[in-house]
Design a protein around this motif. Structure first.
Motif, PDB file in Angstrom:
ATOM      1  N   SER A  52       0.818  -1.206   0.000  1.00 35.93           N
ATOM      2  CA  SER A  52       0.000   0.000   0.000  1.00 35.93           C
ATOM      3  C   SER A  52       0.855   1.261   0.000  1.00 35.93           C
ATOM      4  CB  SER A  52      -0.919   0.012   1.223  1.00 35.93           C
ATOM      5  OG  SER A  52      -0.146   0.037   2.424  1.00 35.93           O
ATOM      6  N   ARG A  53       2.140   1.120   0.309  1.00 36.64           N
ATOM      7  CA  ARG A  53       3.037   2.274   0.319  1.00 36.64           C
ATOM      8  C   ARG A  53       4.448   1.814   0.024  1.00 36.64           C
ATOM      9  NH1 ARG A  53       6.215   5.447   3.977  1.00 36.64           N
ATOM     10  NH2 ARG A  53       5.912   3.906   5.635  1.00 36.64           N
ATOM     11  N   VAL A  54       5.168   2.578  -0.783  1.00 41.99           N
ATOM     12  CA  VAL A  54       6.569   2.275  -1.080  1.00 41.99           C
ATOM     13  C   VAL A  54       7.387   3.546  -0.913  1.00 41.99           C
ATOM     14  CG1 VAL A  54       6.081   0.365  -2.656  1.00 41.99           C
ATOM     15  CG2 VAL A  54       6.273   2.687  -3.558  1.00 41.99           C
ATOM     16  N   THR A  55       8.639   3.350  -0.516  1.00 40.48           N
ATOM     17  CA  THR A  55       9.587   4.460  -0.436  1.00 40.48           C
ATOM     18  C   THR A  55      10.832   4.079  -1.221  1.00 40.48           C
ATOM     19  OG1 THR A  55      10.609   3.609   1.604  1.00 40.48           O
ATOM     20  CG2 THR A  55       8.758   5.144   1.837  1.00 40.48           C
ATOM     21  N   PHE A  56      11.547   5.098  -1.664  1.00 40.27           N
ATOM     22  CA  PHE A  56      12.784   4.888  -2.418  1.00 40.27           C
ATOM     23  C   PHE A  56      13.833   5.830  -1.871  1.00 40.27           C
ATOM     24  CE2 PHE A  56      15.609   5.679  -6.075  1.00 40.27           C
ATOM     25  CZ  PHE A  56      16.000   4.383  -6.331  1.00 40.27           C
ATOM     26  N   GLN A  57      14.999   5.272  -1.542  1.00 46.49           N
ATOM     27  CA  GLN A  57      16.020   6.099  -0.911  1.00 46.49           C
ATOM     28  C   GLN A  57      17.410   5.666  -1.351  1.00 46.49           C
ATOM     29  OE1 GLN A  57      14.810   4.287   3.049  1.00 46.49           O
ATOM     30  NE2 GLN A  57      16.990   4.724   3.473  1.00 46.49           N
ATOM     31  N   TYR A  58      18.363   6.544  -1.071  1.00 43.19           N
ATOM     32  CA  TYR A  58      19.781   6.304  -1.352  1.00 43.19           C
ATOM     33  C   TYR A  58      20.503   6.143  -0.025  1.00 43.19           C
ATOM     34  CZ  TYR A  58      24.647   7.380  -2.550  1.00 43.19           C
ATOM     35  OH  TYR A  58      26.013   7.341  -2.678  1.00 43.19           O
ATOM     36  N   GLY A  59      21.052   4.938   0.206  1.00 43.59           N
ATOM     37  CA  GLY A  59      21.765   4.678   1.447  1.00 43.59           C
ATOM     38  C   GLY A  59      20.878   4.909   2.664  1.00 43.59           C
ATOM     39  N   ASN A  60      21.438   5.581   3.657  1.00 45.49           N
ATOM     40  CA  ASN A  60      20.667   5.863   4.874  1.00 45.49           C
ATOM     41  C   ASN A  60      20.108   7.286   4.887  1.00 45.49           C
ATOM     42  OD1 ASN A  60      23.024   7.256   5.135  1.00 45.49           O
ATOM     43  ND2 ASN A  60      23.631   6.385   7.108  1.00 45.49           N
ATOM     44  N   ARG A  61      20.039   7.897   3.709  1.00 45.65           N
ATOM     45  CA  ARG A  61      19.479   9.239   3.633  1.00 45.65           C
ATOM     46  C   ARG A  61      17.956   9.172   3.658  1.00 45.65           C
ATOM     47  NH1 ARG A  61      23.134  11.818  -1.292  1.00 45.65           N
ATOM     48  NH2 ARG A  61      25.197  11.428  -0.356  1.00 45.65           N
ATOM     49  N   ALA A  62      17.343  10.334   3.790  1.00 44.83           N
ATOM     50  CA  ALA A  62      15.879  10.400   3.742  1.00 44.83           C
ATOM     51  C   ALA A  62      15.394   9.956   2.367  1.00 44.83           C
ATOM     52  CB  ALA A  62      15.415  11.826   4.035  1.00 44.83           C
ATOM     53  N   PRO A  63      14.224   9.314   2.291  1.00 45.08           N
ATOM     54  CA  PRO A  63      13.739   8.789   1.010  1.00 45.08           C
ATOM     55  C   PRO A  63      13.602   9.878  -0.053  1.00 45.08           C
ATOM     56  CG  PRO A  63      12.474   7.859   2.825  1.00 45.08           C
ATOM     57  CD  PRO A  63      13.333   8.938   3.405  1.00 45.08           C
ATOM     58  N   TYR A  64      14.038   9.519  -1.289  1.00 45.35           N
ATOM     59  CA  TYR A  64      13.809  10.389  -2.429  1.00 45.35           C
ATOM     60  C   TYR A  64      12.304  10.486  -2.724  1.00 45.35           C
ATOM     61  CZ  TYR A  64      18.734  10.279  -3.915  1.00 45.35           C
ATOM     62  OH  TYR A  64      20.084  10.432  -3.996  1.00 45.35           O
ATOM     63  N   TYR A 109      20.976   1.757  -3.419  1.00 46.71           N
ATOM     64  CA  TYR A 109      19.631   2.288  -3.639  1.00 46.71           C
ATOM     65  C   TYR A 109      18.624   1.262  -3.118  1.00 46.71           C
ATOM     66  CZ  TYR A 109      21.933   5.746  -6.574  1.00 46.71           C
ATOM     67  OH  TYR A 109      22.743   6.757  -7.023  1.00 46.71           O
ATOM     68  N   ILE A 110      17.649   1.731  -2.346  1.00 47.94           N
ATOM     69  CA  ILE A 110      16.751   0.822  -1.625  1.00 47.94           C
ATOM     70  C   ILE A 110      15.298   1.189  -1.885  1.00 47.94           C
ATOM     71  CG2 ILE A 110      16.152  -0.156   0.634  1.00 47.94           C
ATOM     72  CD1 ILE A 110      18.889   0.903   1.630  1.00 47.94           C
ATOM     73  N   LEU A 111      14.523   0.215  -2.319  1.00 51.54           N
ATOM     74  CA  LEU A 111      13.069   0.346  -2.375  1.00 51.54           C
ATOM     75  C   LEU A 111      12.488  -0.467  -1.236  1.00 51.54           C
ATOM     76  CD1 LEU A 111      10.565   0.303  -5.220  1.00 51.54           C
ATOM     77  CD2 LEU A 111      10.397  -1.524  -3.539  1.00 51.54           C
ATOM     78  N   THR A 112      11.564   0.122  -0.478  1.00 51.97           N
ATOM     79  CA  THR A 112      10.933  -0.559   0.655  1.00 51.97           C
ATOM     80  C   THR A 112       9.421  -0.499   0.484  1.00 51.97           C
ATOM     81  OG1 THR A 112      12.764   0.169   2.073  1.00 51.97           O
ATOM     82  CG2 THR A 112      10.825  -0.736   3.158  1.00 51.97           C
ATOM     83  N   ASP A 123      11.786  -5.474   0.555  1.00 51.31           N
ATOM     84  CA  ASP A 123      12.713  -4.434   0.093  1.00 51.31           C
ATOM     85  C   ASP A 123      13.547  -4.976  -1.055  1.00 51.31           C
ATOM     86  OD1 ASP A 123      15.302  -5.517   0.884  1.00 51.31           O
ATOM     87  OD2 ASP A 123      14.729  -5.091   2.929  1.00 51.31           O
ATOM     88  N   GLU A 124      13.989  -4.078  -1.876  1.00 52.00           N
ATOM     89  CA  GLU A 124      14.850  -4.395  -3.023  1.00 52.00           C
ATOM     90  C   GLU A 124      16.048  -3.463  -2.970  1.00 52.00           C
ATOM     91  OE1 GLU A 124      16.108  -6.323  -6.471  1.00 52.00           O
ATOM     92  OE2 GLU A 124      14.402  -6.797  -5.214  1.00 52.00           O
ATOM     93  N   ARG A 125      17.250  -4.044  -2.994  1.00 47.68           N
ATOM     94  CA  ARG A 125      18.477  -3.252  -2.867  1.00 47.68           C
ATOM     95  C   ARG A 125      19.363  -3.458  -4.088  1.00 47.68           C
ATOM     96  NH1 ARG A 125      19.770  -2.043   2.779  1.00 47.68           N
ATOM     97  NH2 ARG A 125      17.968  -2.618   4.052  1.00 47.68           N
ATOM     98  N   VAL A 126      19.922  -2.374  -4.587  1.00 46.37           N
ATOM     99  CA  VAL A 126      20.854  -2.432  -5.711  1.00 46.37           C
ATOM    100  C   VAL A 126      22.064  -1.569  -5.349  1.00 46.37           C
ATOM    101  CG1 VAL A 126      21.253  -1.956  -8.146  1.00 46.37           C
ATOM    102  CG2 VAL A 126      19.023  -2.796  -7.387  1.00 46.37           C
ATOM    103  N   GLY A 127      23.226  -2.194  -5.361  1.00 42.99           N
ATOM    104  CA  GLY A 127      24.460  -1.458  -5.112  1.00 42.99           C
ATOM    105  C   GLY A 127      25.094  -1.022  -6.421  1.00 42.99           C
TER     106      GLY A 127
END
Length: 344
Positions: A52-64, A109-112, A123-127
């Motif tokens: 119902s909700r997804v976020t996308f972020q870079y490393g441990n920064r706030a989500p883009y 890069y992390i999608l949650t 979650d999906e992570r791509v380095g």
């Protein structure tokens, strides 16, 4: 003995269930590599039907990006985020395009994904690894060398994260280096040999890349004035002119320049399922081997313990039989009291 076997059985049981559980843990994220300046695309799939909700972020920064507040998306100027939906298998994905890739884009890069109760479900992570060559070369000094015909040019460039070297061309010929490239104080340094009096064009490059003379134009050096020249085009419009070979008393090998340019490759990561299946297969294979080794060790220990016990029992029986034999022999050799003798 029985207690030892029971303990080993318990240990094997725990290890088996632990390994079995690990087989169902999703393997770590995908790692892809790119070269600075390339275009790269990355996919981040997630289940549509339970998210119902997804976020996308870079490393441990706030989500883009946060799907609960789509207007909050803030991406760097070289990145673009789009969305794809596949209704057949209820799978959605975020599609990230980075063009051009810079060294600052390297990272994870992390999608949650979250369910309706705002609980984490996926979650999906791509380095991303970014390789970048040395920066632009600069030649800052020279001195006379060998009868006034050859000079040494000391060139340097900001160091990259891949091995590099300095290239120099003169009259279309690649010049020989006097020293090997070395990194000193964060700069790649190398001394080159050049002939008087033609202009010298130099540039930095990776060790796996040889720039042609027309692409080698980081800097130009005037051997006569011993300073940088304003002429920056090593391949001007060719005019019909006659050239006279230079005479010299010492010869140095030169390598003829080429005009080939290494084609730019585009790194893509649009098939993560294949990578995950491969990682899953490798993990499964390693865990099976570990399980087989532990099982063999357990059975070997059990067999050894049984053999050792049988050996002890055999030794005890042999000692007992030997003791009985000694007693019988002693009874035979000792005459009974009150038995008649020859004298009587």
């Amino acid at each position: 003995m029985l207690e030892t076997q029971e303990n080993l059985t318990k240990i094997a049981f725990v290890l088996f269930h632990t390994i079995f559980a690990l087989l169902f843990i999703r393997c770590g994220g995908t790692i892809i590599s790119s070269i600075e300046g390339e275009r790269i695309e990355m996919d981040f799939p997630y289940p549509c039907n339970i998210s119902s909700r997804v976020t996308f972020q870079y490393g441990n920064r706030a989500p883009y990006y946060n799907s609960a507040n789509p207007g909050s998306m803030s991406l760097p100027s070289n990145q673009n985020l789009t969305f794809d939906t596949e209704s057949d298998n209820n799978e959605c994905s975020l599609h990230l395009i980075i063009n051009p890739v810079s060294r600052d884009d390297a990272g994870t890069y992390i999608l949650t994904a979250y369910n309706a109760n705002n609980q984490y479900i996926y979650d999906e992570r791509v380095g991303l690894r970014v390789s970048y060559p040395p920066g632009k070369a600069k030649c800052d000094s020279s001195e006379m060398y060998i009868d006034g015909e050859w000079i040494t040019i000391q060139c340097s460039a900001p160091v990259g994260n891949v091995p590099g070297h300095i290239l120099c061309y003169q009259t279309g010929m690649r010049l020989p280096p006097l020293t090997s490239p070395e990194v000193i104080s964060g700069r790649l340094r190398q001394v080159m040999l050049a002939r008087l009096p033609e202009l010298v064009y130099c540039c930095s490059s990776t060790t796996q890349e040889v720039k042609g003379r027309c692409d080698c134009k980081d800097t130009s050096w005037n051997p006569i004035r011993s300073d940088e020249s304003n002429v920056t085009d090593p391949c001007p419009i060719i005019t019909s002119t006659a050239t006279t070979p230079l005479s010299h008393t010492a010869t140095f090998p030169t390598t003829e320049g080429d005009n080939t340019v290494r084609p730019t490759t585009t790194a893509r990561a649009n098939d993560f399922k294949s990578d995950k299946h491969f990682d899953y297969f490798i993990t499964l294979l390693v865990l099976i081997v570990i399980l087989l080794v532990l099982t063999c060790c357990m059975f070997a220990y059990i067999l050894y313990s049984r053999y050792k016990g049988m050996d002890h029992r055999y030794i005890d029986n042999a000692e007992r039989m030997s003791h009985l034999t000694d007693i019988e022999q002693h009874e035979q050799d000792t005459p009974l009291q009150g038995s008649p003798t020859d004298e009587d």
